[in-house]
Design an enzyme around this catalytic site. Structure first.
Site, PDB file in Angstrom:
ATOM      1  N   ASN A  15      -3.560  -2.272  18.341  1.00 60.39           N
ATOM      2  CA  ASN A  15      -3.407  -2.326  19.796  1.00 60.39           C
ATOM      3  C   ASN A  15      -4.682  -1.920  20.520  1.00 60.39           C
ATOM      4  O   ASN A  15      -4.746  -1.988  21.747  1.00 60.39           O
ATOM      5  CB  ASN A  15      -2.253  -1.422  20.231  1.00 60.39           C
ATOM      6  CG  ASN A  15      -0.907  -1.950  19.784  1.00 60.39           C
ATOM      7  OD1 ASN A  15      -0.679  -3.159  19.745  1.00 60.39           O
ATOM      8  ND2 ASN A  15      -0.008  -1.038  19.428  1.00 60.39           N
ATOM      9  N   ASP A  68       0.839  -1.191   0.000  1.00 60.29           N
ATOM     10  CA  ASP A  68       0.000   0.000   0.000  1.00 60.29           C
ATOM     11  C   ASP A  68       0.881   1.252   0.000  1.00 60.29           C
ATOM     12  O   ASP A  68       1.977   1.223  -0.555  1.00 60.29           O
ATOM     13  CB  ASP A  68      -0.924  -0.045   1.229  1.00 60.29           C
ATOM     14  CG  ASP A  68      -2.304   0.519   0.953  1.00 60.29           C
ATOM     15  OD1 ASP A  68      -2.397   1.740   0.741  1.00 60.29           O
ATOM     16  OD2 ASP A  68      -3.280  -0.251   0.945  1.00 60.29           O
ATOM     17  N   VAL A 124      -5.862 -15.992  -5.877  1.00 60.00           N
ATOM     18  CA  VAL A 124      -6.141 -14.871  -4.983  1.00 60.00           C
ATOM     19  C   VAL A 124      -7.569 -14.995  -4.444  1.00 60.00           C
ATOM     20  O   VAL A 124      -8.406 -15.702  -5.009  1.00 60.00           O
ATOM     21  CB  VAL A 124      -5.979 -13.510  -5.690  1.00 60.00           C
ATOM     22  CG1 VAL A 124      -4.582 -13.355  -6.250  1.00 60.00           C
ATOM     23  CG2 VAL A 124      -7.036 -13.309  -6.789  1.00 60.00           C
ATOM     24  N   ASP A 134      -2.035   2.784  17.828  1.00 61.39           N
ATOM     25  CA  ASP A 134      -2.699   1.512  17.547  1.00 61.39           C
ATOM     26  C   ASP A 134      -1.788   0.512  16.839  1.00 61.39           C
ATOM     27  O   ASP A 134      -2.139  -0.670  16.731  1.00 61.39           O
ATOM     28  CB  ASP A 134      -3.959   1.736  16.709  1.00 61.39           C
ATOM     29  CG  ASP A 134      -5.166   2.129  17.549  1.00 61.39           C
ATOM     30  OD1 ASP A 134      -5.085   2.019  18.785  1.00 61.39           O
ATOM     31  OD2 ASP A 134      -6.185   2.555  16.966  1.00 61.39           O
ATOM     32  N   HIS A 154      -3.899   5.824   3.445  1.00 57.43           N
ATOM     33  CA  HIS A 154      -4.605   4.617   3.047  1.00 57.43           C
ATOM     34  C   HIS A 154      -3.980   3.357   3.652  1.00 57.43           C
ATOM     35  O   HIS A 154      -4.671   2.513   4.227  1.00 57.43           O
ATOM     36  CB  HIS A 154      -4.597   4.542   1.516  1.00 57.43           C
ATOM     37  CG  HIS A 154      -5.476   3.503   0.921  1.00 57.43           C
ATOM     38  ND1 HIS A 154      -5.053   2.209   0.699  1.00 57.43           N
ATOM     39  CD2 HIS A 154      -6.755   3.566   0.458  1.00 57.43           C
ATOM     40  CE1 HIS A 154      -6.027   1.524   0.123  1.00 57.43           C
ATOM     41  NE2 HIS A 154      -7.077   2.321  -0.027  1.00 57.43           N
ATOM     42  N   SER A 193     -11.261  -1.500  -0.555  1.00 59.74           N
ATOM     43  CA  SER A 193      -9.980  -1.432   0.149  1.00 59.74           C
ATOM     44  C   SER A 193     -10.154  -1.740   1.627  1.00 59.74           C
ATOM     45  O   SER A 193      -9.258  -2.293   2.265  1.00 59.74           O
ATOM     46  CB  SER A 193      -9.376  -0.026   0.034  1.00 59.74           C
ATOM     47  OG  SER A 193      -8.735   0.173  -1.188  1.00 59.74           O
TER      48      SER A 193
END
Length: 464
Positions: free
Chosen positions: A228, A171, A334, A180, A217, A408
């Site tokens: 977290n 990404d 995939v 987090d 993103h 996404s």
């Protein structure tokens, strides 16, 4: 919704982010100064990049010398029989294509994204919680998408993910110091394949790892896979991430960066790869390009890596692509993921109506393996906002989340489930089968073009 603004693509897949937003942006009120994002642009000098496909596996010993003799350099090469070079003129590239062992030399394609239509940014008055109790995250009461797939039931059964399992996020990078995500990202196995972005990272955040997310993103996707659970919970809280930056701060890069990123993740111990990006190219005259992509994804499968990809946000029927190769749902081995979400809500904390409604923006067709929450008119997917974002600079001033819609956002829910199944010892083919067999059958009975085998069900997949 993000849409691609593409140059003519004659060879390999054009690609870009697949995130889609549903809210108006919150205007930044007070944020630190950054080097302008406008300085991030596709470097015209980089357009002399080429992708090289060899006959069979391996790279000829003389290849680097051959490329240097033609005025170029090898950027990346892989034992599967693939390489990327830069600095070659078109005549030099044509000469290289004639060398022994070389099957094809193709120009690497640059892509650009249209501006973001809007993502809602919200602050949290977060207090320390524990990854052992994700339901204590500040925004968890609003995270309908985690309960929709039964993540909370998995937590209750002690299934919060294992640090021995690695998910690669291909990404825009990851803000690995986000509260987090602190401790969740293995920087020793993370890398950037966007050189222009590396310079901008050092200009704005000296000393930071090149995988630092200057967009937003990649961090949102990563924090959906695992978190977290201080500000917002993720599907898991114990999984290890590796960041593989293949798109830059302005959502631009090269198709070759994505391919190199897949191979890098495979070589660096990824058990699962999440690809919330995509695009397409014409199959006509590009049979070798299809073969190029197929070779890469078959390599991942051969090395026992499960790959999860987003279906895309064009409301398109993938069965009517005609001559278009949809990257990467048309790639072999995939899991292609469509998006679902509620159509309305009574309040910010629910209840939500029609929580499994198919999202109108999501692509559909026989390539869809399963569906997962991506957000809809009644609620978005909530995850952390990168403090290093040059798009939402206010996120640097506190603990913020982004509310975002798109396939996404759906894909990382499935990638997280795949990681839990790796922990159970399943291989990629078994993981793909288990995820489909355990999904909740929605839409038309059996497999259908919108939900595939259904919306994922985490506790059912784990046998809870």
């Amino acid at each position: 919704m993000k849409r691609l603004s593409l140059p003519a693509v004659a060879a390999i897949a054009a690609f870009g982010l697949l995130g889609c937003a549903d809210e108006n942006p919150v205007a930044p009120e007070s944020a630190p100064s950054f080097v302008p994002q406008a300085s991030v642009s596709v470097d015209a000098a980089s357009l002399d990049r080429h992708l090289v496909l060899f006959n069979g596996r391996g790279v000829p010993e003389s290849f680097a010398a051959d490329v240097a003799g033609l005025g170029g350099s090898v950027v990346y090469s892989h034992a599967s029989g693939i390489a990327f070079v830069s600095g070659l003129s078109e005549p030099a590239a044509a000469d290289l294509a004639k060398r022994s062992g070389v099957a094809e030399v193709m120009a690497d394609e640059a892509v650009e994204l249209l501006p973001v239509n809007g993502v809602q940014v919200e602050a949290a008055d977060a207090t320390p919680a524990s990854p052992a109790t994700p339901s204590l995250a500040f925004f968890y009461p609003r995270q309908w998408h985690l309960r929709a797939v039964g993540a909370n039931q998995a937590w209750a059964a002690g299934r919060r993910g294992s640090s021995a399992v690695t998910v690669a996020i291909l990404d825009t990078g990851i803000d690995y110091l986000l509260p987090d995500l602190v401790g969740r990202v293995d920087l020793s196995r993370s890398a950037s394949f966007v050189p222009n972005d590396d310079l901008l990272v050092q200009a704005n955040f000296p000393g930071r790892h090149p995988v630092t997310d200057l967009h937003y993103h990649g961090t949102h996707v990563a924090a959906t896979v695992t978190s977290n659970a201080l500000v917002a919970a993720g599907v898991t809280s114990g999984v290890t991430l590796i960041g593989v930056k293949v798109l830059g701060a302005n959502g631009s890069s090269f198709a070759g960066s994505v391919i190199a990123g897949v191979l890098f993740a495979v070589d660096n111990g990824a058990d699962v790869i999440n690809m919330s990006l995509g695009g397409g190219f014409s199959k006509a005259g590009n049979g070798r390009s299809v073969g190029f992509i197929n070779r890469v994804f078959n390599e991942a499968n051969r090395e026992e890596v499960t790959v999860v990809v987003a279906a895309g946000n064009e409301s398109a029927d993938l069965n009517r692509n005609g001559n278009t190769f949809k990257s990467y749902c048309d790639a072999p081995n995939v899991i292609c993921v469509s998006a679902t979400g509620p159509t309305s809500r009574a309040s910010l904390i629910g209840p939500w109506a029609n929580i499994d409604a198919f999202a109108a923006y999501s692509n559909f067709g026989s390539a869809i393996g399963v569906a997962a929450p991506g957000g809809n008119t009644g609620g978005s997917v909530i995850a952390g906002c990168a403090k290093t974002s040059l798009t939402f600079r206010i996120c640097a001033t506190g603990n913020f989340v982004l509310n975002s819609n798109g396939t996404s956002m759906a894909s990382p829910h499935v990638a997280a489930l795949a990681a839990l199944l790796v922990e159970d010892g399943l291989k990629p083919s078994q993981i793909r089968a288990r995820i489909r067999q355990s999904a909740d059958d929605l839409g038309a009975p059996g497999t259908d073009p919108y939900y595939g085998s259904g919306r994922i069900n985490i506790p059912q997949a784990l046998g809870l």
